[in-house]
Motif scaffolding. Structure first.
Motif, mmCIF file in Angstrom:
data_model
loop_
_atom_site.group_PDB
_atom_site.id
_atom_site.type_symbol
_atom_site.label_atom_id
_atom_site.label_comp_id
_atom_site.label_asym_id
_atom_site.label_seq_id
_atom_site.Cartn_x
_atom_site.Cartn_y
_atom_site.Cartn_z
ATOM 1 N N MET A 161 0.826 -1.202 0.000
ATOM 2 C CA MET A 161 0.000 0.000 0.000
ATOM 3 C C MET A 161 0.864 1.257 0.000
ATOM 4 S SD MET A 161 -1.602 2.678 1.557
ATOM 5 C CE MET A 161 -2.049 2.679 3.272
ATOM 6 N N VAL A 162 1.945 1.236 0.771
ATOM 7 C CA VAL A 162 2.852 2.374 0.805
ATOM 8 C C VAL A 162 3.451 2.600 -0.582
ATOM 9 C CG1 VAL A 162 4.900 3.351 1.877
ATOM 10 C CG2 VAL A 162 3.413 1.842 3.198
ATOM 11 N N GLU A 163 3.956 1.537 -1.174
ATOM 12 C CA GLU A 163 4.606 1.655 -2.471
ATOM 13 C C GLU A 163 3.632 2.092 -3.550
ATOM 14 O OE1 GLU A 163 6.189 -2.233 -2.767
ATOM 15 O OE2 GLU A 163 7.797 -1.872 -1.318
ATOM 16 N N ARG A 164 2.424 1.568 -3.523
ATOM 17 C CA ARG A 164 1.430 1.935 -4.527
ATOM 18 C C ARG A 164 1.087 3.417 -4.434
ATOM 19 N NH1 ARG A 164 -1.780 -1.783 -3.364
ATOM 20 N NH2 ARG A 164 -3.239 -0.654 -2.021
ATOM 21 N N LEU A 165 0.953 3.909 -3.211
ATOM 22 C CA LEU A 165 0.624 5.316 -3.022
ATOM 23 C C LEU A 165 1.789 6.215 -3.442
ATOM 24 C CD1 LEU A 165 -1.493 7.331 -1.849
ATOM 25 C CD2 LEU A 165 -0.312 7.118 0.337
ATOM 26 N N MET A 166 2.987 5.863 -3.009
ATOM 27 C CA MET A 166 4.132 6.738 -3.235
ATOM 28 C C MET A 166 4.686 6.654 -4.654
ATOM 29 S SD MET A 166 3.998 8.201 -0.428
ATOM 30 C CE MET A 166 5.413 9.286 -0.592
ATOM 31 N N GLN A 167 4.297 5.653 -5.411
ATOM 32 C CA GLN A 167 4.722 5.561 -6.806
ATOM 33 C C GLN A 167 3.733 6.232 -7.752
ATOM 34 O OE1 GLN A 167 5.386 1.360 -7.417
ATOM 35 N NE2 GLN A 167 7.216 1.331 -6.140
ATOM 36 N N SER A 168 2.688 6.835 -7.194
ATOM 37 C CA SER A 168 1.729 7.563 -8.017
ATOM 38 C C SER A 168 2.380 8.819 -8.586
ATOM 39 C CB SER A 168 0.500 7.962 -7.186
ATOM 40 O OG SER A 168 -0.109 6.843 -6.597
ATOM 41 N N ALA A 169 1.965 9.197 -9.784
ATOM 42 C CA ALA A 169 2.486 10.429 -10.372
ATOM 43 C C ALA A 169 2.012 11.644 -9.584
ATOM 44 C CB ALA A 169 2.041 10.535 -11.828
ATOM 45 N N SER A 170 0.788 11.583 -9.078
ATOM 46 C CA SER A 170 0.239 12.671 -8.282
ATOM 47 C C SER A 170 -0.810 12.111 -7.330
ATOM 48 C CB SER A 170 -0.377 13.753 -9.174
ATOM 49 O OG SER A 170 -1.465 13.227 -9.918
ATOM 50 N N ILE A 171 -1.088 12.866 -6.264
ATOM 51 C CA ILE A 171 -2.059 12.457 -5.249
ATOM 52 C C ILE A 171 -2.989 13.622 -4.981
ATOM 53 C CG2 ILE A 171 -2.379 11.734 -2.845
ATOM 54 C CD1 ILE A 171 0.362 10.409 -3.008
ATOM 55 N N GLN A 172 -4.274 13.308 -4.863
ATOM 56 C CA GLN A 172 -5.269 14.334 -4.581
ATOM 57 C C GLN A 172 -5.007 14.980 -3.225
ATOM 58 O OE1 GLN A 172 -7.733 15.104 -6.721
ATOM 59 N NE2 GLN A 172 -8.915 16.522 -5.459
ATOM 60 N N GLN A 173 -4.868 16.311 -3.235
ATOM 61 C CA GLN A 173 -4.666 17.042 -1.991
ATOM 62 C C GLN A 173 -5.915 17.813 -1.572
ATOM 63 O OE1 GLN A 173 -1.820 20.288 -2.098
ATOM 64 N NE2 GLN A 173 -1.282 19.977 0.060
ATOM 65 N N SER A 174 -6.572 18.430 -2.523
ATOM 66 C CA SER A 174 -7.754 19.240 -2.229
ATOM 67 C C SER A 174 -8.760 19.136 -3.368
ATOM 68 C CB SER A 174 -7.339 20.703 -2.030
ATOM 69 O OG SER A 174 -8.467 21.515 -1.767
ATOM 70 N N PRO A 175 -10.018 18.778 -3.047
ATOM 71 C CA PRO A 175 -10.495 18.349 -1.725
ATOM 72 C C PRO A 175 -9.899 16.991 -1.357
ATOM 73 C CG PRO A 175 -12.184 17.991 -3.365
ATOM 74 C CD PRO A 175 -11.099 18.740 -4.062
ATOM 75 N N TRP B 141 3.413 11.787 5.385
ATOM 76 C CA TRP B 141 4.047 11.054 6.488
ATOM 77 C C TRP B 141 5.000 9.990 5.955
ATOM 78 C CZ3 TRP B 141 4.520 6.230 8.698
ATOM 79 C CH2 TRP B 141 4.921 6.197 10.041
ATOM 80 N N PHE B 142 4.583 9.250 4.929
ATOM 81 C CA PHE B 142 5.456 8.228 4.344
ATOM 82 C C PHE B 142 6.707 8.862 3.757
ATOM 83 C CE2 PHE B 142 1.488 5.496 3.491
ATOM 84 C CZ PHE B 142 1.621 4.864 4.706
ATOM 85 N N SER B 143 6.558 10.026 3.155
ATOM 86 C CA SER B 143 7.711 10.708 2.581
ATOM 87 C C SER B 143 8.737 11.047 3.661
ATOM 88 C CB SER B 143 7.244 11.992 1.876
ATOM 89 O OG SER B 143 8.347 12.721 1.374
ATOM 90 N N GLN B 144 8.255 11.462 4.819
ATOM 91 C CA GLN B 144 9.145 11.841 5.909
ATOM 92 C C GLN B 144 9.784 10.637 6.595
ATOM 93 O OE1 GLN B 144 6.662 14.158 8.504
ATOM 94 N NE2 GLN B 144 6.305 15.770 6.972
ATOM 95 N N HIS B 145 9.030 9.539 6.705
ATOM 96 C CA HIS B 145 9.483 8.420 7.531
ATOM 97 C C HIS B 145 10.015 7.223 6.747
ATOM 98 C CE1 HIS B 145 7.050 10.748 10.362
ATOM 99 N NE2 HIS B 145 7.744 10.170 11.317
ATOM 100 N N PHE B 146 9.729 7.146 5.457
ATOM 101 C CA PHE B 146 10.203 6.026 4.652
ATOM 102 C C PHE B 146 11.130 6.483 3.535
ATOM 103 C CE2 PHE B 146 6.753 3.987 6.799
ATOM 104 C CZ PHE B 146 7.046 2.632 6.817
#
Length: 286
Positions: free
Chosen positions: A168-182, A231-236
């Protein structure tokens, strides 16, 4: 309450540690699995059966005080859900109903029964009108369990994580972009707390100490994907994907409340994803 005979239908990643915990407390435990397995503990026995084949379920003991039913589909397809939560569940309920003293049941369901997708808060009183097949089969399964015995209980788990898996961590962090707002919210529960919640609620059920027959089991923090990515960016040591804004297209955007299960006295080992993934990181680095 000890010295129960507990049948666990589905002794996998959650059912197996639950079986061992119950057995260590002096209960007789029978685990039903597709494949045969032995255990050195004489109080923990296994039977092999396929819930979708009712003739194979004749091996279920005639005397069971309680049944905990965990039925993850063999395939995450519409046919897989139909086989487990329609055919398989009804086979199990039929066999249990024919026992001399039908046991009370604890059935594991999922928050996929909720249709809300705009960041709404949901709890046990919220409407369930899912448009996807997995949610529809689970709603029908819950109804069947409660129709059999009003003392049966349903436990809806949110997204389960834990063990040594980081997909789950890898799938999220390998995304080109992530929805921030909303924000797009997520809900989860650590595998350890899944086992502990079932242990806790099954004990209270046998003691007649529950006020409800439906419980939502999820941690304290329905964090957004962006919050988790930060959080994953900071800790992993992952590079943070680009932020995206605008309309969301997620079909799983809701916030789940755990107030009811907390009122039973349950305490989470991993109250948020931060504790859960910190524990995971320490295990991976050890």
């Amino acid at each position: 309450m000890e010295n129960r005979h507990v049948l666990i239908v589905g002794c996998g990643k959650i059912g197996m540690p639950l079986a061992r915990q119950l057995s260590s407390e002096g209960n007789r435990v029978t685990g039903l699995r597709r494949s045969q397995q032995n255990d050195e503990n004489e109080l923990l026995g296994f039977i092999s059966a396929d819930v979708t084949e009712i003739d194979s379920l004749g091996v279920i003991p005639k005397s069971v005080d309680q049944a905990i039913i965990i039925l993850p589909p063999a395939e995450r397809t519409e046919e897989g859900y139909q086989l487990q939560y329609d055919v398989g569940l009804n086979n199990i309920l039929s066999i249990l109903a024919d026992l001399k003293k039908p046991p009370e049941c604890v059935f594991v369901s999922s928050t996929s029964v909720y249709h809300q997708r705009h960041g709404e808060w949901v709890d046990e009183s919220s409407d369930t009108d899912p448009d996807r097949y997995n949610g529809r089969y689970l709603v029908s399964a819950e109804w069947a369990v409660l129709q059999q015995n009003s003392d049966n209980i349903i436990v809806r788990f949110s997204g389960i994580y834990g063990g040594t898996q980081t997909q789950m961590v890898e799938r999220l962090m390998q995304s080109a972009s992530i929805q921030q707002s909303p924000p797009v919210y997520t809900n989860r529960i650590h595998r350890t707390d899944c086992m502990r919640a079932l242990h806790h609620l099954s004990r209270l059920q046998q003691e007649g100490m529950l006020d409800h027959n439906l419980y939502l089991a999820t941690d304290h923090d329905p964090a957004s994907k962006w919050q988790m990515a930060e959080w994953f960016s900071q800790h992993f040591s992952y590079e943070l994907p680009a932020a995206r804004s605008g309309a969301t297209d997620s079909d799983q955007n809701k916030r789940c409340r755990n107030t009811r299960i907390l009122k039973t006295g349950f305490e989470f080992t991993f109250p948020t994803f931060r504790e859960g993934y910190t524990d995971l990181r320490s295990k991976l680095n050890s």
